[in-house]
Design a protein around this motif. Structure first.
Motif, PDB file in Angstrom:
ATOM      1  N   PRO A 123     -18.986  -6.398 -70.589  1.00 37.50           N
ATOM      2  CA  PRO A 123     -20.170  -6.987 -69.645  1.00 37.50           C
ATOM      3  C   PRO A 123     -21.361  -6.179 -69.197  1.00 37.50           C
ATOM      4  O   PRO A 123     -22.473  -6.803 -68.849  1.00 37.50           O
ATOM      5  N   PHE A 124     -21.168  -4.830 -69.083  1.00 36.13           N
ATOM      6  CA  PHE A 124     -22.302  -4.064 -68.388  1.00 36.13           C
ATOM      7  C   PHE A 124     -22.729  -3.010 -69.517  1.00 36.13           C
ATOM      8  O   PHE A 124     -21.666  -2.286 -70.027  1.00 36.13           O
ATOM      9  N   VAL A 125     -24.107  -2.605 -69.641  1.00 39.13           N
ATOM     10  CA  VAL A 125     -24.394  -1.534 -70.115  1.00 39.13           C
ATOM     11  C   VAL A 125     -25.161  -0.608 -69.199  1.00 39.13           C
ATOM     12  O   VAL A 125     -25.978  -1.001 -68.177  1.00 39.13           O
ATOM     13  N   TRP A 126     -25.059   0.721 -69.132  1.00 39.18           N
ATOM     14  CA  TRP A 126     -25.552   1.687 -68.197  1.00 39.18           C
ATOM     15  C   TRP A 126     -26.528   2.403 -69.071  1.00 39.18           C
ATOM     16  O   TRP A 126     -26.282   3.150 -69.935  1.00 39.18           O
ATOM     17  N   PHE A 127     -27.767   2.482 -68.468  1.00 38.42           N
ATOM     18  CA  PHE A 127     -28.801   3.278 -69.060  1.00 38.42           C
ATOM     19  C   PHE A 127     -29.218   4.428 -68.234  1.00 38.42           C
ATOM     20  O   PHE A 127     -29.661   4.446 -66.988  1.00 38.42           O
ATOM     21  N   PRO A 128     -29.053   5.686 -68.788  1.00 38.11           N
ATOM     22  CA  PRO A 128     -29.227   6.999 -68.073  1.00 38.11           C
ATOM     23  C   PRO A 128     -30.532   7.173 -67.738  1.00 38.11           C
ATOM     24  O   PRO A 128     -31.286   6.907 -68.547  1.00 38.11           O
ATOM     25  N   ASP A 129     -30.788   7.974 -66.401  1.00 41.07           N
ATOM     26  CA  ASP A 129     -32.105   8.435 -66.416  1.00 41.07           C
ATOM     27  C   ASP A 129     -31.758   9.906 -65.427  1.00 41.07           C
ATOM     28  O   ASP A 129     -30.608  10.097 -64.912  1.00 41.07           O
ATOM     29  N   ALA A 130     -32.917  10.373 -65.037  1.00 44.48           N
ATOM     30  CA  ALA A 130     -32.660  11.652 -64.204  1.00 44.48           C
ATOM     31  C   ALA A 130     -32.081  11.371 -62.683  1.00 44.48           C
ATOM     32  O   ALA A 130     -31.381  12.172 -62.149  1.00 44.48           O
ATOM     33  N   ASP A 131     -32.276  10.062 -62.272  1.00 48.49           N
ATOM     34  CA  ASP A 131     -31.602   9.715 -60.934  1.00 48.49           C
ATOM     35  C   ASP A 131     -30.226   8.966 -60.947  1.00 48.49           C
ATOM     36  O   ASP A 131     -29.778   8.317 -60.170  1.00 48.49           O
ATOM     37  N   GLY A 132     -29.605   8.954 -62.120  1.00 49.30           N
ATOM     38  CA  GLY A 132     -28.388   8.391 -62.387  1.00 49.30           C
ATOM     39  C   GLY A 132     -28.387   7.234 -63.403  1.00 49.30           C
ATOM     40  O   GLY A 132     -27.598   6.822 -64.050  1.00 49.30           O
ATOM     41  N   GLY A 133     -29.372   6.411 -63.344  1.00 54.44           N
ATOM     42  CA  GLY A 133     -29.644   5.439 -64.163  1.00 54.44           C
ATOM     43  C   GLY A 133     -29.649   3.965 -63.538  1.00 54.44           C
ATOM     44  O   GLY A 133     -29.716   3.872 -62.207  1.00 54.44           O
ATOM     45  N   SER A 134     -29.475   3.104 -64.549  1.00 56.85           N
ATOM     46  CA  SER A 134     -29.651   1.504 -63.920  1.00 56.85           C
ATOM     47  C   SER A 134     -28.485   0.854 -64.810  1.00 56.85           C
ATOM     48  O   SER A 134     -28.183   1.377 -65.924  1.00 56.85           O
ATOM     49  N   VAL A 135     -27.763  -0.233 -64.359  1.00 56.77           N
ATOM     50  CA  VAL A 135     -26.745  -0.908 -64.933  1.00 56.77           C
ATOM     51  C   VAL A 135     -27.032  -2.322 -64.992  1.00 56.77           C
ATOM     52  O   VAL A 135     -27.861  -2.978 -64.149  1.00 56.77           O
ATOM     53  N   LYS A 136     -27.074  -2.621 -66.364  1.00 54.99           N
ATOM     54  CA  LYS A 136     -27.311  -4.269 -66.630  1.00 54.99           C
ATOM     55  C   LYS A 136     -26.260  -5.121 -67.039  1.00 54.99           C
ATOM     56  O   LYS A 136     -25.340  -4.878 -67.785  1.00 54.99           O
ATOM     57  N   ASP A 137     -26.262  -6.298 -66.220  1.00 53.35           N
ATOM     58  CA  ASP A 137     -25.221  -7.197 -66.577  1.00 53.35           C
ATOM     59  C   ASP A 137     -25.657  -8.010 -67.881  1.00 53.35           C
ATOM     60  O   ASP A 137     -26.835  -8.934 -67.621  1.00 53.35           O
ATOM     61  N   ILE A 138     -25.435  -7.872 -69.166  1.00 48.60           N
ATOM     62  CA  ILE A 138     -25.814  -8.431 -70.383  1.00 48.60           C
ATOM     63  C   ILE A 138     -25.611  -9.869 -70.292  1.00 48.60           C
ATOM     64  O   ILE A 138     -26.314 -10.495 -71.225  1.00 48.60           O
ATOM     65  N   ARG A 139     -24.678 -10.298 -69.633  1.00 48.77           N
ATOM     66  CA  ARG A 139     -24.505 -11.867 -69.519  1.00 48.77           C
ATOM     67  C   ARG A 139     -25.670 -12.469 -68.850  1.00 48.77           C
ATOM     68  O   ARG A 139     -26.175 -13.596 -69.180  1.00 48.77           O
TER      69      ARG A 139
END
Length: 449
Positions: A398-414
């Protein structure tokens, strides 16, 4: 190599169906342990002389031996166990000095029977058993207890309603002796075949193998037709006009079981006097279980009281147990499309990989999430994010995590929602943490005709 053909009677599940089976097993285990049953596991083989004296099972036993073993090799006397009760009885005698009685055990293992494969019947299948065993004596109330523990399992599972059907071997044997049977065991085995071969053939078997007259056979079939959710079955049996001391004892015991169960869990246990159980070791209460609307599947759960199955010459170990056919239940749940897993993998979050040089950062995020009990995968390839999202979607993640320098963001792909997140603090909704097992809604359930 050509594509292998499946082996009939040896089921294998795809990951989504295996997730359903694991949910069933975990639920069964949890309920058993809530009631204080300890887990044991026994070896897969037992001596043939022990197994073959337990009833009509000799044609179904798989013998274990080396391919090129000489005929007189000792191991030629071993067979794969066909149930878990016989090996458990041996286990109790062997380890009695280390057990506290009454001993409460549960056992979840594979068993093997060489029967004809069909819907819900397999040659290799999983069973989940509970037994309570005493030394020399065992209190009668346990015969109520094991049935209600299993009824609690049924209530906790995503399955159709189940009814535990009970009878008493003393009642049945006493009745058969009271009508003049020359072999009460043969009469029991004949009645046990009633659903398979019908009343006419059973009447023939009662005459040929139990020495009964036509009138006596008719009374036996009348007995087998009695069913009630309360103790009214006692009057129905008395009305048949048969007398025997063993019959009286069986009626008293069965009335006690049905009455006590009705007080504690109304409707869960029903007296059904055609229940016989073909195995010879049962001596008192016997159980079978039907799924409401799926009765043609036969019993998914059975067992009973046994007083003489285990003895070491000094003590006897009477017991009572009940066994859930896990694979048989799965045949209904999956074969009839009644349940499904919300996803085929345990993974809740896929951590994307920006490029291969950045994979260590993705691994670190995954490690932080796993440390907090969140199931995580790291993307196998540093593809474009769109491909990585499609990879997650195909697997039901259900979730994809996109890394970045601050930890990243998480997307609910539904839903498409995306928000900044810290892997040391973010938590998915409780319903998404693990795969859910869902009953499949139908406008009209496909109940069997």
């Amino acid at each position: 190599m050509s594509r292998p053909a499946p082996l009939s009677g040896f089921p294998e599940y795809l990951p989504a169906d295996r997730t359903v089976e694991q949910h069933v097993l975990d639920t069964v285990r949890r309920v058993f342990e809530l009631h204080g049953f300890a887990s044991v596991e026994t070896r897969a083989v037992e001596p043939l002389e022990q197994m073959l004296r337990k009833g009509e099972i000799d044609k179904e036993v798989y013998v274990l031996r080396r391919l090129h073993a000489p005929a007189d090799e000792p191991d030629a006397g071993l067979g794969l166990h066909f149930d878990l009760t016989v090996p458990f009885a041996r286990y109790v005698v062997q380890h009695a000095g280390h057990l506290e009685f009454p001993f409460r055990r549960y056992q979840i293992q594979k068993v093997w029977r060489g029967e004809r494969p069909q819907e819900g019947r397999y040659r290799e299948f999983a069973q989940a058993d509970i037994d309570i065993v005493g030394r020399d004596t065992l209190a009668f109330h346990h015969e109520v207890e094991v049935a209600l523990v299993m009824a609690e399992v049924f209530q906790a599972l995503p399955m159709p309603p189940a009814v535990i059907l009970v009878n008493n071997r003393k009642l049945a044997e006493g009745f058969f002796l009271g009508v003049g049977a020359s072999d009460a065991g043969a009469a029991l085995r004949a009645i046990d075949k009633l659903d398979k071969v019908g009343p006419r053939r059973v009447a023939e078997l009662l005459a040929a193998e139990a020495g009964l007259s036509v009138e006596a056979a008719e009374k036996c079939l009348a007995l087998a037709s009695i069913r009630s959710a309360d103790t009214s079955f006692v009057a129905a049996v008395r009305a048949l006009g048969v007398e025997h001391a063993l019959l009286d004892q069986g009626l008293e015991e069965l009335a006690a079981v049905v009455g006590a169960a009705a007080e504690r869990m109304p409707g869960a246990v029903v007296a059904d006097l055609k229940i016989a159980r073909g195995l010879d070791y049962y001596t008192g209460t016997v159980y079978e279980t039907q799924l409401v609307g799926y009765e043609e599947f036969g019993s998914i759960c059975s067992g009973g009281r046994y007083d003489a199955l285990a003895s070491d010459g000094r003590s006897t170990y009477p017991g009572v147990g009940i066994s859930l056919g896990v694979s048989r239940l799965m045949g209904v749940l999956l074969g009839r499309g009644l349940v499904r897993a919300s996803r085929s993998v345990p993974t809740c979050v896929l951590v994307a990989v920006t490029d291969e040089a950045g994979r260590p950062e993705s691994d670190a995020i995954a490690g932080a999430l796993r440390a907090r009990g969140i199931p995580v995968e790291v993307a196998p390839k540093a593809d474009k994010f769109g491909k990585q999202i499609r990879y997650a979607d195909r697997r039901g993640i259900p979730f994809v995590w996109f890394p970045d320098a601050d930890g990243g963001s998480v997307k609910d792909i539904r839903s498409g929602t995306q928000e900044p997140a810290d892997p040391t603090g973010w938590t998915p909704p409780a319903d998404d943490l693990d795969p859910r097992i869902e009953r499949i809604a139908r406008e009209e359930e496909e109940s069997p005709r």
